[in-house]
Design a protein around this motif. Structure first.
Motif, short mmCIF file in Angstrom:
data_model
loop_
_atom_site.label_atom_id
_atom_site.label_comp_id
_atom_site.label_asym_id
_atom_site.label_seq_id
_atom_site.Cartn_x
_atom_site.Cartn_y
_atom_site.Cartn_z
N LYS A 1 0.84 -1.21 0.00
CA LYS A 1 0.00 0.00 0.00
C LYS A 1 0.87 1.26 0.00
O LYS A 1 0.61 2.21 -0.74
N GLY A 2 1.93 1.23 0.82
CA GLY A 2 2.83 2.38 0.84
C GLY A 2 3.53 2.59 -0.49
O GLY A 2 3.74 3.73 -0.93
N THR A 3 3.88 1.48 -1.15
CA THR A 3 4.54 1.58 -2.45
C THR A 3 3.60 2.19 -3.49
O THR A 3 4.00 3.05 -4.28
N MET A 4 2.35 1.76 -3.49
CA MET A 4 1.39 2.31 -4.44
C MET A 4 1.09 3.79 -4.15
O MET A 4 0.90 4.60 -5.06
N THR A 5 1.06 4.13 -2.85
CA THR A 5 0.85 5.54 -2.50
C THR A 5 2.04 6.38 -2.94
O THR A 5 1.88 7.50 -3.47
N ALA A 6 3.26 5.84 -2.75
CA ALA A 6 4.45 6.56 -3.19
C ALA A 6 4.45 6.76 -4.70
O ALA A 6 4.83 7.83 -5.20
N PHE A 7 4.00 5.75 -5.44
CA PHE A 7 3.88 5.87 -6.89
C PHE A 7 2.90 6.99 -7.26
O PHE A 7 3.19 7.84 -8.11
N SER A 8 1.74 6.99 -6.61
CA SER A 8 0.72 8.01 -6.92
C SER A 8 1.21 9.41 -6.59
O SER A 8 1.00 10.35 -7.37
N MET A 9 1.87 9.55 -5.44
CA MET A 9 2.34 10.88 -5.04
C MET A 9 3.45 11.38 -5.97
O MET A 9 3.53 12.58 -6.26
N LEU A 10 4.31 10.48 -6.43
CA LEU A 10 5.36 10.91 -7.36
C LEU A 10 4.77 11.30 -8.70
O LEU A 10 5.17 12.30 -9.30
N LEU A 11 3.80 10.52 -9.19
CA LEU A 11 3.15 10.87 -10.45
C LEU A 11 2.43 12.20 -10.34
O LEU A 11 2.48 13.04 -11.26
N LEU A 12 1.77 12.44 -9.20
CA LEU A 12 1.10 13.72 -8.96
C LEU A 12 2.10 14.87 -9.00
O LEU A 12 1.83 15.94 -9.57
N ARG A 13 3.26 14.65 -8.43
CA ARG A 13 4.30 15.67 -8.38
C ARG A 13 4.90 15.93 -9.76
O ARG A 13 5.18 17.07 -10.13
N VAL B 1 6.02 -2.93 -10.32
CA VAL B 1 6.97 -2.67 -9.24
C VAL B 1 7.33 -3.96 -8.51
O VAL B 1 8.51 -4.23 -8.23
N THR B 2 6.33 -4.78 -8.19
CA THR B 2 6.58 -5.98 -7.40
C THR B 2 7.46 -6.97 -8.15
O THR B 2 8.37 -7.57 -7.56
N LEU B 3 7.20 -7.16 -9.43
CA LEU B 3 7.96 -8.12 -10.23
C LEU B 3 9.10 -7.45 -10.99
O LEU B 3 9.72 -8.08 -11.85
N MET B 4 9.40 -6.20 -10.66
CA MET B 4 10.49 -5.46 -11.30
C MET B 4 10.39 -5.54 -12.82
O MET B 4 11.37 -5.77 -13.52
N PHE B 5 9.14 -5.40 -13.31
CA PHE B 5 8.84 -5.27 -14.74
C PHE B 5 9.17 -6.54 -15.54
O PHE B 5 9.20 -6.49 -16.77
N ILE C 1 10.06 2.77 -8.63
CA ILE C 1 8.92 3.69 -8.67
C ILE C 1 9.15 4.76 -9.72
O ILE C 1 8.24 5.13 -10.48
N PHE C 2 10.37 5.28 -9.80
CA PHE C 2 10.69 6.26 -10.84
C PHE C 2 10.50 5.67 -12.23
O PHE C 2 9.98 6.33 -13.14
N VAL C 3 10.91 4.42 -12.43
CA VAL C 3 10.74 3.78 -13.73
C VAL C 3 9.26 3.61 -14.04
O VAL C 3 8.82 3.85 -15.18
N ALA C 4 8.47 3.22 -13.04
CA ALA C 4 7.03 3.05 -13.26
C ALA C 4 6.38 4.38 -13.66
O ALA C 4 5.55 4.43 -14.57
N VAL C 5 6.75 5.45 -12.98
CA VAL C 5 6.21 6.77 -13.34
C VAL C 5 6.68 7.19 -14.73
O VAL C 5 5.92 7.74 -15.52
N ALA D 1 13.54 8.03 -16.64
CA ALA D 1 13.66 7.82 -15.19
C ALA D 1 14.83 8.61 -14.62
O ALA D 1 14.72 9.23 -13.55
N MET D 2 15.96 8.63 -15.33
CA MET D 2 17.12 9.39 -14.86
C MET D 2 16.82 10.88 -14.83
O MET D 2 17.27 11.60 -13.93
#
Length: 448
Positions: free
Chosen positions: A289-301, A325-329, A357-361, A399-400
């Motif tokens: 849940k924290g990982t998904m929230t971090a993804f959402s907050m980074l995308l929002l930013r 994220v869980t399976l590292m793509f 998370i950066f790669v996912a965004v 991502a970089m």
């Protein structure tokens, strides 16, 4: 003094000396006429590896198959940066791995475990791991799998300082011939104890697993034994499977040294991304849940309008980004592209949890126009089957850029935050896993 000691169950290495050993192999400056592959090989052959330089090289381009095993083990910290320490370190890892297999898995049957047995989940997932690849599906050596296994375990010694790290191991000089002319070592005896399908006559009982599947099975069962708190969670098989494939360059059956290298490398990797596989942390700030929230907050930013468009569609990140994220793509690109992406990811090691998370965004921002113009059905299908026309290098470069613009901590700042309002959900959401325990390793795997 041993070059390898143990801290909290993980191997640590004595730092290189400040004063060089006069007997140390002399390092020769690179030839400007080197090919790309030779340059990568050369950097790993230094007496003391320049790890920051290896990290930069891993981010610049795909690491050659011939030295990816060495690169990844150096990036993960599984093998020492000092070249002269590697042979002893790898012998120690092999010895420890074989001892653990003998002590913990000696009674494990070659046939799948009963349905009411918790580790049965591992045996169910073994045939699902990279199923279209000959590497895991082949029963090469049958019906002489036991003899092949004994031959592999005879290859335990390192004949050169990097033979077992940079390329598939070769036969050991210390192996002694038996009466029938085959090779026998103490490690081979340990293999027989852990491989009940092998009989003294060299025949094999019926087994649904290929040699490499049995190696994968041993690694996962051993990990589950040693990490009782976390145990095995679906999806770990994909991570270990890709490590095995990369370390062997997709060729041949796994040697005992390769098994040991993969096992300890996965232990290191689990340190950085393991919270996504902790069931008790699913609803915690450090878990899924924290990982998904971090993804959402980074995308929002990064892109507020894009975030709002996904919210308006009812596109919760659990529908697509959870698997990424869980399976590292590993389920979303062809095998060569996955390995190239992992070159990039593993180069960040301690920040691996943030980089995924950066790669996912980055992946979402690269299909921004399609998201903004599409409806729920179109967008969810696109994100769950990511467009193949998006080049993997464009994803890592994006991502970089995001890391440079926002800083690594931006992928962690959102952990624990709760959305100000509930996301509107479609009437019939897609059947995508929502907890680590249900991370289904589905999706097709393209042959390398």
């Amino acid at each position: 003094v041993s070059v390898l000691y143990w801290s909290r169950g993980m191997p640590q290495f004595v730092p290189p000396p400040l004063i060089p050993d006069p007997d140390e192999e002399k390092w020769v400056a690179p030839d400007s006429g080197m090919t790309r592959d030779e340059r990568y090989e050369f950097e790993t052959s230094r007496p003391i590896v320049d790890l920051p330089k290896l990290q930069r090289m891993a981010r610049e381009g795909s690491v050659p198959d011939s030295c990816r095993r060495t690169f990844w083990m150096l990036l993960l910290g599984t093998t020492p940066t000092m070249k002269s320490q590697r042979p002893a370190a790898h012998r120690k890892m092999l010895e420890d791995y074989e001892g653990l297999v003998r002590d913990l898995l000696s009674g494990m049957s070659e046939v799948p475990l009963p349905l009411d047995d918790d580790p049965r989940r591992i045996d169910v997932d073994i045939p699902r791991t990279m199923p279209t690849l000959h590497f895991f599906g082949s029963h090469e050596g049958s019906p002489s799998c036991a003899a092949e296994r004994e031959r592999q375990f005879s290859e335990q010694q390192l004949s050169t300082s990097d033979a077992a790290v940079g390329s598939p191991a070769t036969a050991s000089d210390d192996a002694s011939p038996t009466a029938d002319g085959s090779q026998s070592t103490p490690a081979a005896d340990g293999a027989a104890a852990a491989d009940p399908s092998a009989s003294k006559s060299g025949t094999v009982s019926e087994s649904p697993f290929s040699p490499n599947q049995r190696a994968l099975r041993r690694i996962l069962h051993l990990f589950a034994h040693l990490n009782a708190g976390a145990g095995y969670v679906q999806g770990m098989n994909e991570l270990v499977g890709h490590l095995m494939y990369a370390f062997s360059a997709g060729r041949g059956n796994a040697t005992p040294q390769l098994e040991a290298d993969v096992f300890f490398s996965f232990q290191h990797m689990h340190q950085f991304v393991g919270d996504n596989f902790q069931r008790e942390l699913d609803l915690d700030a450090t878990g899924v849940k924290g990982t998904m929230t971090a993804f959402s907050m980074l995308l929002l930013r990064v892109d507020n309008p894009l975030f709002q468009a996904l919210e308006k569609l009812g596109m919760a990140p659990e529908y697509y980004a959870f698997r990424w994220v869980t399976l590292m793509f590993s389920q979303d690109f062809t095998t060569p592209d996955v390995l190239t992406l992992w070159d990039f990811l593993l180069s960040y090691r301690d920040d691996l949890d943030a980089v995924v998370i950066f790669v996912a965004v980055a992946m979402v921002t690269l299909v921004r126009d399609r998201v903004m113009e599409g409806n729920f059905g179109v967008v969810i299908q696109m994100l769950q089957s990511y467009p193949p026309d998006v080049d993997i290098r464009s994803i890592t470069h994006r991502a970089m850029e995001l890391i440079a613009d926002h800083g690594m901590d931006a992928a962690r700042d959102g952990r624990g935050e709760v959305r100000s309002r509930p996301t509107s959900r479609p009437a019939t959401p897609p059947a995508e896993p929502s907890t680590a325990a249900g991370a289904e390793a589905s999706g097709s795997e393209d042959p390398a």
